[in-house]
Design a protein around this motif. Structure first.
Motif, short mmCIF file in Angstrom:
data_model
loop_
_atom_site.label_atom_id
_atom_site.label_comp_id
_atom_site.label_asym_id
_atom_site.label_seq_id
_atom_site.Cartn_x
_atom_site.Cartn_y
_atom_site.Cartn_z
N ARG A 97 45.61 33.72 37.66
CA ARG A 97 45.89 34.95 38.40
C ARG A 97 46.06 36.12 37.44
O ARG A 97 46.79 36.00 36.44
N VAL A 98 45.35 37.20 37.70
CA VAL A 98 45.53 38.44 36.95
C VAL A 98 46.42 39.34 37.81
O VAL A 98 46.08 39.64 38.95
N VAL A 99 47.56 39.75 37.28
CA VAL A 99 48.54 40.51 38.05
C VAL A 99 48.76 41.86 37.38
O VAL A 99 49.23 41.93 36.24
N TYR A 100 48.42 42.94 38.11
CA TYR A 100 48.60 44.29 37.60
C TYR A 100 49.47 45.09 38.57
O TYR A 100 49.26 45.04 39.79
N PHE A 101 50.43 45.81 38.04
CA PHE A 101 51.32 46.65 38.84
C PHE A 101 50.95 48.12 38.66
O PHE A 101 50.82 48.60 37.53
N GLY A 102 50.81 48.82 39.78
CA GLY A 102 50.49 50.24 39.74
C GLY A 102 50.72 50.84 41.11
O GLY A 102 51.47 50.29 41.92
N TYR A 103 50.05 51.96 41.39
CA TYR A 103 50.16 52.54 42.73
C TYR A 103 48.91 53.35 43.04
O TYR A 103 48.25 53.87 42.14
N LYS B 106 37.64 30.67 39.29
CA LYS B 106 39.02 30.18 39.20
C LYS B 106 40.03 31.31 39.01
O LYS B 106 41.22 31.04 38.90
N VAL B 107 39.56 32.56 38.95
CA VAL B 107 40.43 33.69 38.64
C VAL B 107 40.64 34.55 39.89
O VAL B 107 39.66 34.91 40.56
N VAL B 108 41.87 34.90 40.18
CA VAL B 108 42.22 35.75 41.31
C VAL B 108 42.88 37.03 40.79
O VAL B 108 44.02 36.98 40.31
N PRO B 109 42.19 38.18 40.85
CA PRO B 109 42.81 39.43 40.42
C PRO B 109 43.68 40.02 41.53
O PRO B 109 43.28 40.03 42.70
N MET B 110 44.87 40.49 41.16
CA MET B 110 45.81 41.06 42.13
C MET B 110 46.30 42.43 41.67
O MET B 110 46.61 42.62 40.48
N PHE B 111 46.40 43.34 42.62
CA PHE B 111 47.00 44.65 42.39
C PHE B 111 48.25 44.74 43.25
O PHE B 111 48.18 44.62 44.47
N ILE B 112 49.41 44.93 42.61
CA ILE B 112 50.68 45.02 43.33
C ILE B 112 51.24 46.43 43.17
O ILE B 112 51.42 46.90 42.04
N THR B 113 51.50 47.09 44.28
CA THR B 113 52.00 48.45 44.21
C THR B 113 53.47 48.50 43.80
O THR B 113 54.24 47.59 44.11
N VAL B 114 53.83 49.58 43.11
CA VAL B 114 55.24 49.86 42.82
C VAL B 114 55.71 51.06 43.65
O VAL B 114 56.78 51.61 43.40
N MET C 228 47.94 34.91 34.27
CA MET C 228 48.80 33.76 34.56
C MET C 228 47.92 32.51 34.69
O MET C 228 46.80 32.58 35.21
N GLY C 229 48.43 31.39 34.25
CA GLY C 229 47.66 30.16 34.28
C GLY C 229 47.64 29.49 35.64
O GLY C 229 48.29 29.93 36.59
N PRO C 230 46.89 28.40 35.77
CA PRO C 230 46.81 27.67 37.04
C PRO C 230 48.16 27.16 37.54
O PRO C 230 48.32 26.93 38.73
N ASP C 231 49.10 26.99 36.62
CA ASP C 231 50.44 26.56 37.01
C ASP C 231 51.35 27.75 37.35
O ASP C 231 52.53 27.57 37.65
N GLY C 232 50.78 28.96 37.33
CA GLY C 232 51.54 30.15 37.67
C GLY C 232 52.33 30.74 36.53
O GLY C 232 53.02 31.75 36.71
N LYS C 233 52.25 30.14 35.35
CA LYS C 233 53.03 30.61 34.21
C LYS C 233 52.20 31.54 33.32
O LYS C 233 50.97 31.47 33.31
N PRO C 234 52.85 32.43 32.57
CA PRO C 234 52.12 33.45 31.81
C PRO C 234 51.36 32.89 30.62
O PRO C 234 51.82 31.98 29.93
N LEU C 235 50.17 33.47 30.40
CA LEU C 235 49.35 33.11 29.25
C LEU C 235 49.22 34.26 28.25
O LEU C 235 49.46 34.10 27.07
N ALA C 236 48.81 35.44 28.77
CA ALA C 236 48.53 36.56 27.87
C ALA C 236 48.54 37.87 28.65
O ALA C 236 48.49 37.88 29.88
N LEU C 237 48.59 38.96 27.90
CA LEU C 237 48.39 40.29 28.46
C LEU C 237 46.93 40.67 28.25
O LEU C 237 46.43 40.63 27.11
#
Length: 211
Positions: A74-80, A111-119, A183-192
């Protein structure tokens, strides 16, 4: 051969073997270095206390849970969505990198899910985050939620954000940390991921860590 000749040759023979072994050892080390047989590089965020399960709201107004994508990166990015410059540019780089990675490694990209989460949940309705995400590709999932939900998710991902007062109640900017987590397949962080750079840099890091 007389005794003197034997003594003259003995020292020379005694020095040849260590020199040969030294050269052989150096050659063996060089070959092992070239072969890449050393220990694999560890993910830079491995073991960090970042992330965790959450439930937010997707573009259709329905709940979306982080655990829904268990087993995927999972790629998780926070913005608005009202961000005038940084957020759109970062997300553009992220998705350019993702699409480049998908062209070269389609099975891995799946296998990759990109996500945009608003702040900025006050303005970023499900419809707004859905439209924003769609500008960068159908793969990007836009997420919003209540102020409490967003605060909890941001805290778990160590994301800072703060409203900056504007000229009117609806005309304001959001200060926030700039980070794109892989984030890895187990939901834990890998890298920025280097979203602040460009698409090729993002694609290179995806190729490095997604297997």
């Amino acid at each position: 051969m007389n005794r003197r000749a034997m003594l003259d040759q003995a020292p020379r023979r005694s020095f040849r073997r260590p020199i040969f072994l030294t050269l052989a050892s150096a050659l063996a080390f060089a070959l092992s270095a070239c072969s890449g047989s050393g220990p694999a590089e560890r993910p830079p965020l491995e073991g960090a206390s970042i992330g965790g399960d959450f439930t937010l709201i997707g573009k259709d107004g329905k709940p979306v849970r982080y655990a829904d994508f268990a087993g995927k990166y999972r790629v998780v990015y926070f913005g608005y969505t009202f961000c005038p410059d940084v957020c759109p540019l970062d997300v553009q780089h992220l998705m350019q990198g993702y699409h480049a990675f998908a062209r070269t490694s389609p099975e891995l990209a799946a296998k990759v899910v990109p996500m945009f989460i608003t702040v900025d949940p006050a303005r970023d309705t499900p419809e707004n985050v859905g439209k924003f995400a769609a500008n960068f590709g159908p793969e990007l999932i836009g997420l919003t939620g209540t102020p409490q939900q967003i605060a909890a998710v941001a805290k778990s991902f160590a994301v800072y954000y703060q409203k900056r007062e504007g000229s009117s109640p609806d005309a304001y900017l959001m200060d926030h940390s700039r980070a794109a987590y892989l984030m890895g397949p187990d939901g834990k962080p890998l890298a920025l991921l280097p979203a602040e750079k460009d698409g090729p840099a993002v694609a290179a890091d995806l190729a490095k860590w997604v297997h």
